[in-house]
Design a protein around this motif. Sequence first.
Motif, PDB file in Angstrom:
ATOM      1  N   GLU A 210      45.402  44.833  73.577  1.00  0.00           N
ATOM      2  CA  GLU A 210      46.664  44.986  74.886  1.00  0.00           C
ATOM      3  C   GLU A 210      46.275  43.789  75.588  1.00  0.00           C
ATOM      4  O   GLU A 210      47.516  43.234  76.492  1.00  0.00           O
ATOM      5  N   SER A 211      44.974  43.675  75.591  1.00  0.00           N
ATOM      6  CA  SER A 211      44.412  42.309  77.094  1.00  0.00           C
ATOM      7  C   SER A 211      44.660  40.544  76.447  1.00  0.00           C
ATOM      8  O   SER A 211      45.455  39.923  77.322  1.00  0.00           O
ATOM      9  N   VAL A 212      44.099  40.423  75.784  1.00  0.00           N
ATOM     10  CA  VAL A 212      44.865  38.952  74.864  1.00  0.00           C
ATOM     11  C   VAL A 212      46.596  39.259  74.183  1.00  0.00           C
ATOM     12  O   VAL A 212      46.702  37.874  75.083  1.00  0.00           O
ATOM     13  N   ILE A 213      46.874  40.324  74.334  1.00  0.00           N
ATOM     14  CA  ILE A 213      48.540  39.782  74.014  1.00  0.00           C
ATOM     15  C   ILE A 213      48.924  40.090  75.482  1.00  0.00           C
ATOM     16  O   ILE A 213      49.967  39.765  76.148  1.00  0.00           O
ATOM     17  N   ALA A 214      48.070  40.694  76.473  1.00  0.00           N
ATOM     18  CA  ALA A 214      50.124  40.472  77.801  1.00  0.00           C
ATOM     19  C   ALA A 214      49.312  39.710  78.625  1.00  0.00           C
ATOM     20  O   ALA A 214      50.341  39.046  78.899  1.00  0.00           O
ATOM     21  N   GLU A 215      48.508  38.902  78.457  1.00  0.00           N
ATOM     22  CA  GLU A 215      47.835  37.759  78.856  1.00  0.00           C
ATOM     23  C   GLU A 215      48.958  36.575  78.163  1.00  0.00           C
ATOM     24  O   GLU A 215      49.409  35.697  79.129  1.00  0.00           O
ATOM     25  N   LEU A 216      48.852  36.668  77.309  1.00  0.00           N
ATOM     26  CA  LEU A 216      50.081  35.552  76.074  1.00  0.00           C
ATOM     27  C   LEU A 216      51.470  35.935  76.516  1.00  0.00           C
ATOM     28  O   LEU A 216      51.737  34.472  77.185  1.00  0.00           O
ATOM     29  N   ALA A 217      52.046  36.924  76.890  1.00  0.00           N
ATOM     30  CA  ALA A 217      53.064  37.706  77.150  1.00  0.00           C
ATOM     31  C   ALA A 217      53.449  36.071  78.617  1.00  0.00           C
ATOM     32  O   ALA A 217      54.678  36.455  79.001  1.00  0.00           O
ATOM     33  N   ARG A 218      52.475  36.733  79.694  1.00  0.00           N
ATOM     34  CA  ARG A 218      52.721  35.829  81.087  1.00  0.00           C
ATOM     35  C   ARG A 218      52.806  34.293  81.228  1.00  0.00           C
ATOM     36  O   ARG A 218      53.321  33.467  82.005  1.00  0.00           O
ATOM     37  N   GLU A 219      51.852  34.114  79.955  1.00  0.00           N
ATOM     38  CA  GLU A 219      52.429  32.321  79.572  1.00  0.00           C
ATOM     39  C   GLU A 219      53.330  32.112  78.894  1.00  0.00           C
ATOM     40  O   GLU A 219      53.741  30.548  78.898  1.00  0.00           O
ATOM     41  N   HIS A 220      53.819  33.004  78.111  1.00  0.00           N
ATOM     42  CA  HIS A 220      55.172  32.259  77.060  1.00  0.00           C
ATOM     43  C   HIS A 220      54.038  31.799  76.125  1.00  0.00           C
ATOM     44  O   HIS A 220      55.596  30.911  75.041  1.00  0.00           O
ATOM     45  N   GLY A 221      53.014  32.087  75.392  1.00  0.00           N
ATOM     46  CA  GLY A 221      52.804  32.038  74.294  1.00  0.00           C
ATOM     47  C   GLY A 221      53.099  32.473  72.827  1.00  0.00           C
ATOM     48  O   GLY A 221      53.815  33.357  73.286  1.00  0.00           O
ATOM     49  N   GLY A 222      52.227  32.149  71.820  1.00  0.00           N
ATOM     50  CA  GLY A 222      52.756  33.113  70.961  1.00  0.00           C
ATOM     51  C   GLY A 222      50.978  33.390  70.574  1.00  0.00           C
ATOM     52  O   GLY A 222      49.776  33.101  70.549  1.00  0.00           O
ATOM     53  N   LEU A 223      50.746  34.179  69.493  1.00  0.00           N
ATOM     54  CA  LEU A 223      50.326  34.963  68.830  1.00  0.00           C
ATOM     55  C   LEU A 223      49.910  35.051  67.080  1.00  0.00           C
ATOM     56  O   LEU A 223      51.225  34.604  66.349  1.00  0.00           O
ATOM     57  N   LEU A 224      48.607  34.491  66.738  1.00  0.00           N
ATOM     58  CA  LEU A 224      49.173  34.800  65.346  1.00  0.00           C
ATOM     59  C   LEU A 224      47.568  35.619  64.572  1.00  0.00           C
ATOM     60  O   LEU A 224      46.392  35.648  64.916  1.00  0.00           O
ATOM     61  N   VAL A 225      47.491  36.120  63.898  1.00  0.00           N
ATOM     62  CA  VAL A 225      46.424  37.266  63.843  1.00  0.00           C
ATOM     63  C   VAL A 225      45.978  37.108  62.314  1.00  0.00           C
ATOM     64  O   VAL A 225      46.400  36.657  61.390  1.00  0.00           O
ATOM     65  N   LEU A 226      45.016  37.147  62.600  1.00  0.00           N
ATOM     66  CA  LEU A 226      44.675  36.569  61.081  1.00  0.00           C
ATOM     67  C   LEU A 226      43.817  37.627  59.685  1.00  0.00           C
ATOM     68  O   LEU A 226      43.718  38.347  60.366  1.00  0.00           O
ATOM     69  N   THR A 227      43.529  36.950  58.483  1.00  0.00           N
ATOM     70  CA  THR A 227      43.313  38.042  57.616  1.00  0.00           C
ATOM     71  C   THR A 227      41.451  38.906  58.425  1.00  0.00           C
ATOM     72  O   THR A 227      40.519  37.814  58.488  1.00  0.00           O
ATOM     73  N   ASP A 228      41.522  40.035  58.433  1.00  0.00           N
ATOM     74  CA  ASP A 228      40.217  40.308  59.097  1.00  0.00           C
ATOM     75  C   ASP A 228      40.275  42.027  58.583  1.00  0.00           C
ATOM     76  O   ASP A 228      41.242  42.855  58.409  1.00  0.00           O
ATOM     77  N   ILE A 229      39.777  42.465  58.445  1.00  0.00           N
ATOM     78  CA  ILE A 229      39.641  43.800  58.125  1.00  0.00           C
ATOM     79  C   ILE A 229      39.377  44.918  59.183  1.00  0.00           C
ATOM     80  O   ILE A 229      40.141  46.124  59.412  1.00  0.00           O
ATOM     81  N   PHE A 230      39.119  44.579  60.145  1.00  0.00           N
ATOM     82  CA  PHE A 230      39.749  44.894  61.478  1.00  0.00           C
ATOM     83  C   PHE A 230      40.905  44.811  62.372  1.00  0.00           C
ATOM     84  O   PHE A 230      41.823  45.850  62.717  1.00  0.00           O
ATOM     85  N   THR A 231      41.564  43.403  61.853  1.00  0.00           N
ATOM     86  CA  THR A 231      42.991  43.531  62.089  1.00  0.00           C
ATOM     87  C   THR A 231      43.843  44.518  60.617  1.00  0.00           C
ATOM     88  O   THR A 231      44.979  45.182  61.595  1.00  0.00           O
ATOM     89  N   ILE A 232      43.526  44.380  60.271  1.00  0.00           N
ATOM     90  CA  ILE A 232      44.331  45.465  58.982  1.00  0.00           C
ATOM     91  C   ILE A 232      43.866  46.977  59.545  1.00  0.00           C
ATOM     92  O   ILE A 232      45.100  47.580  59.953  1.00  0.00           O
ATOM     93  N   VAL A 233      42.661  47.577  60.134  1.00  0.00           N
ATOM     94  CA  VAL A 233      42.749  48.889  60.846  1.00  0.00           C
ATOM     95  C   VAL A 233      43.541  48.682  61.729  1.00  0.00           C
ATOM     96  O   VAL A 233      44.267  49.824  62.098  1.00  0.00           O
TER      97      VAL A 233
END
Length: 329
Positions: A210-233
Amino acid sequence: MKRRTVLAGIAATLAPRALVAQTPGRAAPYRLGVLMGNLANDPVGQAYVASLLQGLRALGWQEGGNMRVEWRWTGGDAALFDRYAAELVAFGPDVLLAQASPSVVALRRKTNTIPVVFTMVTDPVGQGFVGNLAHPGGNVTGFSDFNALMAGKWLQMLTQVAPPVARVAVLYNPATAPYAGLMMDAIEDAAPSFAITARTAPCHDDAEIESVIAELAREHGGLLVLTDIFTIVHRDAILASAAQHRLPTVYFARSFTVAGGLMSYGVDYADLFLRSALYIDRILKGASPRDLPVQQPTKFELVINLRTAKAHGIDLSTTLLATADQVIE
């Protein structure tokens, strides 16, 4: 390669159709141990299992008949990988199937003799799982899920939103994605071509997501989600936060996009499980993992959720939409 084409190839290997489990001197059933990274109640993980069993049935192997399968589901829990790896080795399997890198690491700690077929693994050479792709050289082989060209495609997709993204954060968990350095190198190499600045965004729990995504939104950036068991779960937490902040996001698998994510480009993972049945079959019929080359990904899919784009006020280029394998409307 379409799934029915893979199945046709599997069926073509059945001449004659006699199974190893039916050969003299060997009592049926053969034993397969499977170490999964998903949660047991995750529909995506269950779809992977269905693909694996479909491939095995096409080769004449029936769970509960001439094949006994022991399943273990870790849900990304580091302690469970080791515990379940020990249980599966104690089961005395003829072959093991490992989903993702943590499963391979755990199984290699417990055995260097039982054949291990992996799937959804990035950089198997760099992680020391195999000597090289063509000649693995040990008891481990399988199916890789990353090609460096994917990095450029991910970044290109983020430039095809309006307004285009100039800053990208790459989300993964270092504890479960030790290969992320290889992927970041590919991303950073491709970034200047798209006038994008890329940085890592390591996360270990939902709060950090949540912290990463909120900061990116303030910066008008974008997100790339990598292949990872963590991101899957943690798929639901990532999707919910990206939706809340209306953040342009590219995911590595269609399952995210189908569940409400903006867009994805990556390997057809169910297809990797389907193809894994071929290696399991070959090993049960006498082949050695050391002689079975690691298979590189060959089937990719670009999926866009246009319904999500409209809901979030994100405009997508007509070029991007025209190249999609599937558009969810």
